[in-house]
Write an enzyme that holds these catalytic residues in place. Structure first.
Site, PDB file in Angstrom:
ATOM      1  N   SER A  33       0.839  -1.219   0.000  1.00  0.00           N
ATOM      2  CA  SER A  33       0.000   0.000   0.000  1.00  0.00           C
ATOM      3  C   SER A  33       0.866   1.258   0.000  1.00  0.00           C
ATOM      4  O   SER A  33       0.414   2.328  -0.416  1.00  0.00           O
ATOM      5  CB  SER A  33      -0.925   0.015   1.234  1.00  0.00           C
ATOM      6  OG  SER A  33      -0.151   0.118   2.422  1.00  0.00           O
ATOM      7  N   ASP A  57      -1.831  -8.694   3.684  1.00  0.00           N
ATOM      8  CA  ASP A  57      -2.124  -7.753   4.760  1.00  0.00           C
ATOM      9  C   ASP A  57      -2.017  -8.440   6.120  1.00  0.00           C
ATOM     10  O   ASP A  57      -2.405  -9.599   6.269  1.00  0.00           O
ATOM     11  CB  ASP A  57      -3.560  -7.209   4.560  1.00  0.00           C
ATOM     12  CG  ASP A  57      -3.783  -5.960   5.377  1.00  0.00           C
ATOM     13  OD1 ASP A  57      -3.897  -4.884   4.789  1.00  0.00           O
ATOM     14  OD2 ASP A  57      -3.760  -6.081   6.626  1.00  0.00           O
ATOM     15  N   SER A 123       6.726   6.018  17.678  1.00  0.00           N
ATOM     16  CA  SER A 123       7.149   7.305  17.128  1.00  0.00           C
ATOM     17  C   SER A 123       7.225   8.358  18.219  1.00  0.00           C
ATOM     18  O   SER A 123       6.458   8.323  19.185  1.00  0.00           O
ATOM     19  CB  SER A 123       6.121   7.753  16.072  1.00  0.00           C
ATOM     20  OG  SER A 123       6.312   9.109  15.734  1.00  0.00           O
ATOM     21  N   THR A 125       6.107  11.017  18.094  1.00  0.00           N
ATOM     22  CA  THR A 125       4.844  11.761  18.083  1.00  0.00           C
ATOM     23  C   THR A 125       4.002  11.454  19.318  1.00  0.00           C
ATOM     24  O   THR A 125       3.141  12.240  19.707  1.00  0.00           O
ATOM     25  CB  THR A 125       4.063  11.457  16.771  1.00  0.00           C
ATOM     26  OG1 THR A 125       3.186  12.529  16.491  1.00  0.00           O
ATOM     27  CG2 THR A 125       3.332  10.152  16.840  1.00  0.00           C
ATOM     28  N   TYR A 147      -3.151   9.522  13.900  1.00  0.00           N
ATOM     29  CA  TYR A 147      -1.954   8.686  13.628  1.00  0.00           C
ATOM     30  C   TYR A 147      -1.178   8.484  14.943  1.00  0.00           C
ATOM     31  O   TYR A 147      -0.885   7.356  15.331  1.00  0.00           O
ATOM     32  CB  TYR A 147      -1.055   9.351  12.573  1.00  0.00           C
ATOM     33  CG  TYR A 147       0.370   8.881  12.665  1.00  0.00           C
ATOM     34  CD1 TYR A 147       1.353   9.691  13.237  1.00  0.00           C
ATOM     35  CD2 TYR A 147       0.723   7.607  12.243  1.00  0.00           C
ATOM     36  CE1 TYR A 147       2.657   9.253  13.363  1.00  0.00           C
ATOM     37  CE2 TYR A 147       2.030   7.158  12.372  1.00  0.00           C
ATOM     38  CZ  TYR A 147       2.988   7.983  12.940  1.00  0.00           C
ATOM     39  OH  TYR A 147       4.275   7.544  13.076  1.00  0.00           O
ATOM     40  N   LYS A 151      -0.452   4.990  17.574  1.00  0.00           N
ATOM     41  CA  LYS A 151       0.833   4.541  18.151  1.00  0.00           C
ATOM     42  C   LYS A 151       0.708   4.430  19.674  1.00  0.00           C
ATOM     43  O   LYS A 151       1.133   3.460  20.290  1.00  0.00           O
ATOM     44  CB  LYS A 151       1.960   5.516  17.789  1.00  0.00           C
ATOM     45  CG  LYS A 151       2.311   5.561  16.316  1.00  0.00           C
ATOM     46  CD  LYS A 151       2.815   4.213  15.789  1.00  0.00           C
ATOM     47  CE  LYS A 151       3.316   4.323  14.361  1.00  0.00           C
ATOM     48  NZ  LYS A 151       3.702   3.015  13.801  1.00  0.00           N
ATOM     49  N   TYR A 175      10.734   6.317  17.262  1.00  0.00           N
ATOM     50  CA  TYR A 175      11.614   6.934  16.264  1.00  0.00           C
ATOM     51  C   TYR A 175      11.476   8.451  16.336  1.00  0.00           C
ATOM     52  O   TYR A 175      10.347   8.949  16.421  1.00  0.00           O
ATOM     53  CB  TYR A 175      11.210   6.547  14.851  1.00  0.00           C
ATOM     54  CG  TYR A 175      11.092   5.087  14.536  1.00  0.00           C
ATOM     55  CD1 TYR A 175      10.393   4.703  13.397  1.00  0.00           C
ATOM     56  CD2 TYR A 175      11.646   4.101  15.327  1.00  0.00           C
ATOM     57  CE1 TYR A 175      10.258   3.353  13.048  1.00  0.00           C
ATOM     58  CE2 TYR A 175      11.516   2.760  14.997  1.00  0.00           C
ATOM     59  CZ  TYR A 175      10.815   2.392  13.868  1.00  0.00           C
ATOM     60  OH  TYR A 175      10.686   1.073  13.531  1.00  0.00           O
ATOM     61  N   PHE A 176      12.561   9.147  16.165  1.00  0.00           N
ATOM     62  CA  PHE A 176      12.477  10.582  15.974  1.00  0.00           C
ATOM     63  C   PHE A 176      12.326  10.816  14.461  1.00  0.00           C
ATOM     64  O   PHE A 176      11.347  10.304  13.890  1.00  0.00           O
ATOM     65  CB  PHE A 176      13.631  11.279  16.715  1.00  0.00           C
ATOM     66  CG  PHE A 176      13.255  11.379  18.186  1.00  0.00           C
ATOM     67  CD1 PHE A 176      13.190  10.242  18.975  1.00  0.00           C
ATOM     68  CD2 PHE A 176      12.860  12.584  18.753  1.00  0.00           C
ATOM     69  CE1 PHE A 176      12.780  10.304  20.308  1.00  0.00           C
ATOM     70  CE2 PHE A 176      12.455  12.657  20.087  1.00  0.00           C
ATOM     71  CZ  PHE A 176      12.411  11.515  20.852  1.00  0.00           C
ATOM     72  N   ASN A 177      13.230  11.516  13.795  1.00  0.00           N
ATOM     73  CA  ASN A 177      12.958  11.768  12.370  1.00  0.00           C
ATOM     74  C   ASN A 177      13.929  11.014  11.468  1.00  0.00           C
ATOM     75  O   ASN A 177      15.026  11.511  11.197  1.00  0.00           O
ATOM     76  CB  ASN A 177      13.030  13.272  12.089  1.00  0.00           C
ATOM     77  CG  ASN A 177      11.822  13.987  12.638  1.00  0.00           C
ATOM     78  OD1 ASN A 177      11.596  14.003  13.852  1.00  0.00           O
ATOM     79  ND2 ASN A 177      11.014  14.558  11.753  1.00  0.00           N
ATOM     80  N   ARG A 229      14.221  19.481  14.596  1.00  0.00           N
ATOM     81  CA  ARG A 229      13.900  18.074  14.816  1.00  0.00           C
ATOM     82  C   ARG A 229      15.170  17.267  15.002  1.00  0.00           C
ATOM     83  O   ARG A 229      16.265  17.702  14.608  1.00  0.00           O
ATOM     84  CB  ARG A 229      13.138  17.519  13.601  1.00  0.00           C
ATOM     85  CG  ARG A 229      11.780  18.144  13.341  1.00  0.00           C
ATOM     86  CD  ARG A 229      10.763  17.779  14.384  1.00  0.00           C
ATOM     87  NE  ARG A 229       9.426  18.307  14.067  1.00  0.00           N
ATOM     88  CZ  ARG A 229       9.006  19.538  14.353  1.00  0.00           C
ATOM     89  NH1 ARG A 229       9.836  20.382  14.973  1.00  0.00           N
ATOM     90  NH2 ARG A 229       7.773  19.929  14.042  1.00  0.00           N
ATOM     91  N   ASP A 293       2.271  21.354  13.865  1.00  0.00           N
ATOM     92  CA  ASP A 293       3.732  21.326  14.053  1.00  0.00           C
ATOM     93  C   ASP A 293       4.124  21.930  15.401  1.00  0.00           C
ATOM     94  O   ASP A 293       3.476  22.859  15.877  1.00  0.00           O
ATOM     95  CB  ASP A 293       4.425  22.115  12.944  1.00  0.00           C
ATOM     96  CG  ASP A 293       4.673  21.245  11.716  1.00  0.00           C
ATOM     97  OD1 ASP A 293       4.407  20.038  11.794  1.00  0.00           O
ATOM     98  OD2 ASP A 293       5.123  21.783  10.694  1.00  0.00           O
TER      99      ASP A 293
END
Ligand code: WQD
Length: 332
Positions: A33, A57, A123, A125, A147, A151, A175-177, A229, A293
């Site tokens: 996808s 999937d 993430s 986030t 999103y 997580k 994860y960061f970026n 970031r 942001d």
């Protein structure tokens, strides 16, 4: 064997390479996808041996059972999931359905086959607007979009599942970026359509596929007004997964690690470094801030360094050069 869900995607494919180089056998499931079937051939070129791939999937429990029956799976690394922040705001049902139900199907089939080791692609986030920098793993978590909430919810599900069966070993990696690409230039970040993320947008400007970069906001409370970031080379991030897998072999239960460098770079620093690397090809304009942001986000990498022996090695220049090399090879 290590099962990589979403293993043809950006992080998954780079992790497949590092796992193979560390001597692990990998098997990949991917529904294509947000990835391409030719990544299988590219992985085989890099690794130098066949890569086992199942198209499908993670919500397909019958397919999962076939994979677990046909392969001696000892651990699962779960990369598969929708990951566009903006899209998640428009399509929350699809995001909750896909991201959460795929994870539940995986956990169910793992239990049937007695597979105990699970690495989850989380993430930064989940930290939302952190109270201070750097961000530590024990910081409060909150999410500002569907999103990020998938997580967060999956992290909570994993805690409950491990609490119910403490023979499970689970590593949650925040994860960061991630940016950059494998040195071969064969695999890299290759999103469908117009990129949401900074680096793939920059590389498409540098290769003439997009006209210029819009820098979202130059009035943030940062050294040059643009967003800061913690960019980490995707090959360092992949190595962090190998280290986490080795940690699971010591039966630690559930562990959580930031995967970042501890250094924050601004958008302008990224653009200027990239222009040094590629010969000043990236034109940009300042544009209004992007909704959602935050000003600054960077990790404390101390816990992963102390407990996993993990420390990112690549420089910002490496990240820019490798991203550019991949995009020049990527004819799409
Ligand atoms: C980085 C900086 C933008 C694009 C998101 C998700 C995170 C993870 C990584 C999935 C910001 C600026 C960007 C552009 C710009 N995704 N920017 N112009 O938002 O930090 O993180 O992607 O796992 O979960 O939240 O990454 O690359 O989108 O933005 O100025 O065209 O670049 O404002 O300061 P972000 P990003």
């Amino acid at each position: 064997m290590i099962l990589l869900t979403g293993g043809l995607g950006y992080i998954g494919s780079h992790t497949a390479v590092e796992l193979a180089e560390a001597g692990y056998d990998v098997v990949i499931i991917d529904n294509l996808s947000n990835s391409k079937i030719d990544v299988v051939d590219k992985l085989e070129q890099i690794i130098g041996s066949p890569v086992k791939f199942y198209k499908g999937d993670c919500q397909d429990e019958e397919l999962l059972r076939r994979i677990f029956m046909e392969n001696d799976i000892t651990a699962v690394m779960h990369f598969a999931g929708y990951k566009a922040v903006g899209e998640s705001v428009e399509k929350p049902i699809e995001y909750y359905d896909n991201n959460i139900n795929a994870t539940l199907a995986l956990l169910k089939v793992m239990k049937e086959f007695g597979v105990k080791n699970f690495v989850f692609s989380s993430s930064a986030t989940v930290y939302g607007r952190a109270k201070s920098m750097p961000i530590y793993e024990d910081f409060e978590v909150s999410a500002a979009n569907p999103y990020g909430r998938t997580k967060l919810f999956i992290e909570e599900i994993l805690k409950d599942v491990q609490h119910a069966d403490n023979s499970l070993n689970i590593a949650i990696l925040r994860y960061f970026n991630p940016i950059g690409a494998h040195k071969s230039g064969l695999i890299g970040e290759d999103p469908n359509g117009i990129p949401n993320n900074l680096m793939p947008y920059i590389t498409k400007v540098a290769t003439g596929k997009l006209d210029h970069l819009n820098i979202f906001g130059n009035d943030y409370d940062t050294k040059d007004g643009t967003g800061v970031r913690d960019y980490i080379h995707v090959c360092d991030l992949a190595l962090g997964h190998v280290k986490a897998l080795k940690k699971l072999e010591t039966a630690p239960g559930l562990v959580i690690y930031n995967l970042g460098t501890g250094t924050g770079y601004s958008v302008l620093e990224i653009v200027n470094t990239f222009n040094e690397v590629c010969g000043n090809l990236v034109k940009y304009e300042f544009a209004p801030r992007r909704a959602g942001d935050i000003d600054v986000c960077y990790a404390s990498p101390e816990k992963a360094e102390k407990e996993l022996g993990f420390k990112a090695q690549h420089t910002l220049k490496d990240m820019c050069e490798s991203s550019y090399k991949f995009e020049k090879n990527n004819l799409k």
